[in-house]
Write an enzyme that holds these catalytic residues in place. Structure first.
Site, PDB file in Angstrom:
ATOM      1  N   CYS A   1      46.110  38.909  43.067  1.00 32.20           N
ATOM      2  CA  CYS A   1      45.599  37.610  42.607  1.00 32.20           C
ATOM      3  C   CYS A   1      46.401  37.084  41.414  1.00 32.20           C
ATOM      4  CB  CYS A   1      44.125  37.750  42.231  1.00 32.20           C
ATOM      5  SG  CYS A   1      43.287  36.160  42.157  1.00 32.20           S
TER       6      CYS A   1
ATOM      7  N   ASP B   1      33.084  41.731  40.990  1.00 39.71           N
ATOM      8  CA  ASP B   1      34.011  41.717  39.869  1.00 39.71           C
ATOM      9  C   ASP B   1      33.246  42.079  38.597  1.00 39.71           C
ATOM     10  OD1 ASP B   1      36.327  41.363  38.412  1.00 39.71           O
ATOM     11  OD2 ASP B   1      36.288  39.172  38.479  1.00 39.71           O
TER      12      ASP B   1
HETATM   13  O1  LIG Z   1      42.710  35.402  36.806  1.00 40.15           O
HETATM   14  C1  LIG Z   1      42.143  34.552  36.131  1.00 40.15           C
HETATM   15  O2  LIG Z   1      42.650  34.085  35.118  1.00 40.15           O
HETATM   16  C2  LIG Z   1      40.785  34.084  36.531  1.00 40.15           C
HETATM   17  C3  LIG Z   1      40.270  32.960  35.929  1.00 40.15           C
HETATM   18  C4  LIG Z   1      39.009  32.517  36.280  1.00 40.15           C
HETATM   19  C5  LIG Z   1      38.267  33.198  37.206  1.00 40.15           C
HETATM   20  C6  LIG Z   1      38.784  34.327  37.808  1.00 40.15           C
HETATM   21  C7  LIG Z   1      40.035  34.781  37.475  1.00 40.15           C
HETATM   22  N1  LIG Z   1      40.569  35.896  38.059  1.00 40.15           N
HETATM   23  C8  LIG Z   1      39.924  36.642  39.040  1.00 40.15           C
HETATM   24  C9  LIG Z   1      40.839  37.642  39.614  1.00 40.15           C
HETATM   25  O3  LIG Z   1      42.014  37.613  39.477  1.00 40.15           O
HETATM   26  C10 LIG Z   1      40.301  38.732  40.398  1.00 40.15           C
HETATM   27  O4  LIG Z   1      39.540  38.198  41.432  1.00 40.15           O
HETATM   28  C11 LIG Z   1      39.565  39.749  39.577  1.00 40.15           C
HETATM   29  O5  LIG Z   1      38.793  39.172  38.581  1.00 40.15           O
HETATM   30  C12 LIG Z   1      40.479  40.808  39.048  1.00 40.15           C
HETATM   31  O6  LIG Z   1      40.963  40.570  37.807  1.00 40.15           O
HETATM   32  P1  LIG Z   1      41.613  41.720  36.929  1.00 40.15           P
HETATM   33  O7  LIG Z   1      40.522  42.462  36.231  1.00 40.15           O
HETATM   34  O8  LIG Z   1      42.474  40.982  36.000  1.00 40.15           O
HETATM   35  O9  LIG Z   1      42.405  42.612  37.833  1.00 40.15           O
END
Ligand SMILES: O=C(O)c1ccccc1NCC(=O)[C@H](O)[C@H](O)COP(=O)(O)O
Length: 233
Positions: A8, A131
């Site tokens: 993502c 999440d």
């Molecule tokens: O990535 C972002 O900045 C974001 C902003 C707003 C809502 C969601 C967002 N990200 C979600 C994701 O990238 C994934 O679905 C998930 O949260 C995993 O994130 P991570 O803990 O950074 O691997």
């Protein structure tokens, strides 16, 4: 069935290519201006063409209005919408009717009480993304690189496909899958050098580590693990 792997927050041609070449099933694009991973519609058009037919394209929005979603659909041509805000079941129904795309609802998790809305969403979402619940003062509801207690999902019995995310990386993804029996995993921060800057080696390492769980998991998996490329939902 193989685990679905979603990378993502991709925002450049180079890192998108690494994810696609590495065999990601799903590639996610963030449309949320406060995020360091937010992409413009112009970039969405370019990356959308690049990913077409090679992986499921996921458009991530946060309580976006119809006009915003319409523009995203017109440019990125996503296969699925990831709803990462406080969208209600009524809003999901409305989106489904208006845009006809599969919906993945992100559910913030901290304790088992956070699973209460599941039956409602299960009636209208096509899949669920569990999440980590963001802290109250966070500037965004996800993509913070923090895990939640996976044991909250240990006894989950959900008919719908589901994925897990939040603080995953190449080191912990196998354990997350073992505990949650999720059919898919989603990562952003764990494959970055700094927020918003993806690292090719970390992307490759994450996909390798996630793929390795396919041969090691002795447990049945509850999330869908099959036709993501074709169905997107
Ligand atoms: O990535 C972002 O900045 C974001 C902003 C707003 C809502 C969601 C967002 N990200 C979600 C994701 O990238 C994934 O679905 C998930 O949260 C995993 O994130 P991570 O803990 O950074 O691997």
């Amino acid at each position: 069935m193989p685990l679905l792997v979603k990378i993502c927050g991709l925002s450049t041609r180079e890192t998108l290519d690494v994810a696609l070449e590495g065999g990601a099933d799903m590639v996610g694009f963030v449309f949320f201006p406060p995020s360091p991973r937010h992409i413009s519609l112009e970039t969405a058009r370019e990356l959308g063409k690049q990913a077409k037919g090679r992986a499921v394209k996921v458009a991530l929005t946060v309580d976006a209005d119809d006009a915003t979603i319409e523009n995203i659909i017109e440019t990125l041509r996503p296969d699925i919408l990831q709803l990462h805000g406080k969208e209600t079941t009524a809003r999901l129904r409305d989106l489904k009717q208006k845009f006809g795309l599969p919906l993945m609802k992100a559910l913030p998790v901290e304790t088992s009480a956070d699973l209460a809305p599941l039956p409602g969403y299960a009636g209208v979402a096509d899949r669920i993304l569990f999440d980590a619940r963001a802290p109250k003062d966070a500037t965004r509801p996800g993509g913070l690189g923090a895990p939640f207690d996976w044991h909250v999902l240990e006894n989950l019995d959900l008919a719908l496909p589901y994925m897990v995310s939040g603080g995953l990386n190449a080191e912990n993804v196998a354990e997350a899958v073992r505990v949650t029996r999720a059919g898919g995993v989603d990562v952003s921060s764990g494959v970055e050098r700094t927020p918003g800057v993806k690292d090719p080696e970390l992307i490759r390492a994450f996909i390798r580590a996630a793929r390795a769980t396919d041969s090691t998991s002795p447990l049945p998996v509850h999330g869908e693990r099959s036709t993501a490329h074709r169905a997107g939902g």
